[in-house]
Design an enzyme around this catalytic site. Structure first.
Site, PDB file in Angstrom:
ATOM      1  N   GLU A 289     -43.076  63.559  65.065  1.00  0.00           N
ATOM      2  CA  GLU A 289     -43.272  65.093  64.731  1.00  0.00           C
ATOM      3  C   GLU A 289     -41.985  65.694  64.069  1.00  0.00           C
ATOM      4  OE1 GLU A 289     -44.745  66.936  68.437  1.00  0.00           O
ATOM      5  OE2 GLU A 289     -46.435  65.646  68.631  1.00  0.00           O
TER       6      GLU A 289
ATOM      7  N   ARG B 217     -44.429  57.922  69.151  1.00  0.00           N
ATOM      8  CA  ARG B 217     -44.492  59.014  69.906  1.00  0.00           C
ATOM      9  C   ARG B 217     -43.295  59.196  71.036  1.00  0.00           C
ATOM     10  NH1 ARG B 217     -48.621  63.102  71.268  1.00  0.00           N
ATOM     11  NH2 ARG B 217     -48.675  63.152  73.819  1.00  0.00           N
TER      12      ARG B 217
ATOM     13  N   ASN C 187     -43.725  64.443  77.222  1.00  0.00           N
ATOM     14  CA  ASN C 187     -44.223  65.640  77.419  1.00  0.00           C
ATOM     15  C   ASN C 187     -45.339  65.384  78.517  1.00  0.00           C
ATOM     16  OD1 ASN C 187     -44.507  68.373  77.424  1.00  0.00           O
ATOM     17  ND2 ASN C 187     -46.248  68.400  76.136  1.00  0.00           N
TER      18      ASN C 187
ATOM     19  N   HIS D  95     -43.717  71.446  68.623  1.00  0.00           N
ATOM     20  CA  HIS D  95     -44.574  70.285  68.532  1.00  0.00           C
ATOM     21  C   HIS D  95     -45.085  70.400  66.947  1.00  0.00           C
ATOM     22  CE1 HIS D  95     -44.092  68.631  72.429  1.00  0.00           C
ATOM     23  NE2 HIS D  95     -43.815  69.992  72.726  1.00  0.00           N
TER      24      HIS D  95
END
Length: 353
Positions: free
Chosen positions: A106, A161, A178, A231
């Site tokens: 991201e 990720r 997360n 995010h």
């Protein structure tokens, strides 16, 4: 023919040449020659090395407003740097925590954190709102939370990720940073399998990056009044709870802050954001940072999902960095400004979770 027609009506190709789009952001580095920090380009994506060099330079050239420090090291031994932004004061000020780059792919996250720091410093002398915020608050800004994963997304896998920690039983690497927080850890919305993108880890705070941030926030939890995690993508502003369908005790205050934030964001370019509890607005997930922050006494805990809604996804073009960061800065300023006004239904103490 029926099958062909049905397929064409269901599927659409958004990006015809994915590799070319990736190379636009990661390749052609020779065209971006090293320049002085005064010419630092905030409208392109930057590697971890470039971001950290920029942090050092901001710390060196803006000693009146910036203080840089490390809160620990990543799994691979990289320093975890944070910038404190705010006018120096003798008394303890309320604080806002902002982290970016929890999920490596991201890239708009770290771009926003840099943009926000730049805006805060550059507008201090002419923007009365920003000046008031920096005089009365401290902002702890962590441009790249998942430093190992972010670096890996530049060198090896653009769509990586997770973190990069090793697993002793599986070849798969990494943990979803997360899903690794100590709040309803590894329950609904998280995976216990190391190869999954939402792998919760072997135990809560197993990732040194998560542990370091949690330790810092515990230490300063009386001061930190807002936690903001950046995010992408979905164009949403989320708040607790993530792990269950329930209303938080200070719902009216948090809902009002979220409304003000998305209204401020909309005022820039007319981009609409949905807002609400993460569980009902996005999906149920356990072990999230906003639930952990809320449980640990931070009354305003938000997660932004920045542009877009799926056309470009994680490959948001560099041409959209400026508008995305400009509108998001307005939203963050609105949240921070709200901290300086006591919400009528707030209580100094309330049952968190």
């Amino acid at each position: 023919m029926f099958l062909s027609n049905s397929v064409s009506s269901i599927y659409r190709v958004f990006i015809s040449n994915l590799q070319k789009e990736i190379e636009k952001q990661t390749g052609y580095r020779s065209s971006r020659k090293r320049r002085s920090e005064s010419q630092y380009d905030y409208e392109v994506y930057h590697s971890l090395e470039e971001i950290q060099s920029w942090m050092f330079e901001m710390n060196r050239t803006h000693t009146d407003l910036v203080d840089m420090f490390s809160i620990g090291k990543s799994y691979e031994g990289k320093p975890l740097y944070v910038l404190q932004i705010g006018k120096r004061s003798r008394h303890q000020k309320k604080a806002v925590w902002i982290d970016c780059g929890v999920h490596a792919r991201e890239w708009i996250g770290p771009a926003f954190c840099q943009w926000f720091v730049k805006e805060a410093i550059n507008s201090y002398h002419y923007d009365s709102v920003m000046r008031r915020l920096l005089n009365q608050l401290n902002f702890y800004v962590m441009p790249v939370f998942n430093v190992d994963g972010y670096d890996f997304s530049w060198t090896t896998d653009r769509f990586w990720r997770k973190t990069r920690s090793k697993n002793h039983k599986f070849h798969c690497r990494g943990v979803d940073a997360n899903r690794n927080w100590k709040v309803k850890w590894c329950e609904e919305g998280a995976s216990s399998h190391p190869c999954d993108d939402t792998y919760c880890g072997p135990f809560p705070e197993s990732e040194p990056e998560v542990k370091a941030v949690a330790k810092f926030l515990r230490k300063y939890k009386k001061r930190v009044k807002a936690y903001i995690s950046i995010h992408a993508y979905a164009q949403m502003l989320l708040y607790p709870y993530s792990y269950k369908y329930a209303t938080i005790p200070n719902f009216h205050c948090v809902e009002s802050a979220a409304h003000n934030a998305v209204t401020a964001l909309y005022s820039a370019y007319g981009v609409r954001y949905r807002y609400g509890p993460a569980s009902t607005t996005l999906y149920v997930s356990s072990g999230s940072s906003i639930d952990w922050a809320y449980r640990n006494g931070i009354p305003y805990a938000f997660a932004f999902e920045l542009r877009d809604t799926g056309h470009f996804g994680f490959l948001l073009p560099e041409s959209l960095i400026n508008p995305t960061c400009t509108e998001t800065t307005r939203a963050v300023k609105a949240i921070a400004s709200g901290l300086l006004k006591k919400c009528e239904t707030d209580r100094d103490k309330f049952p968190y979770i």
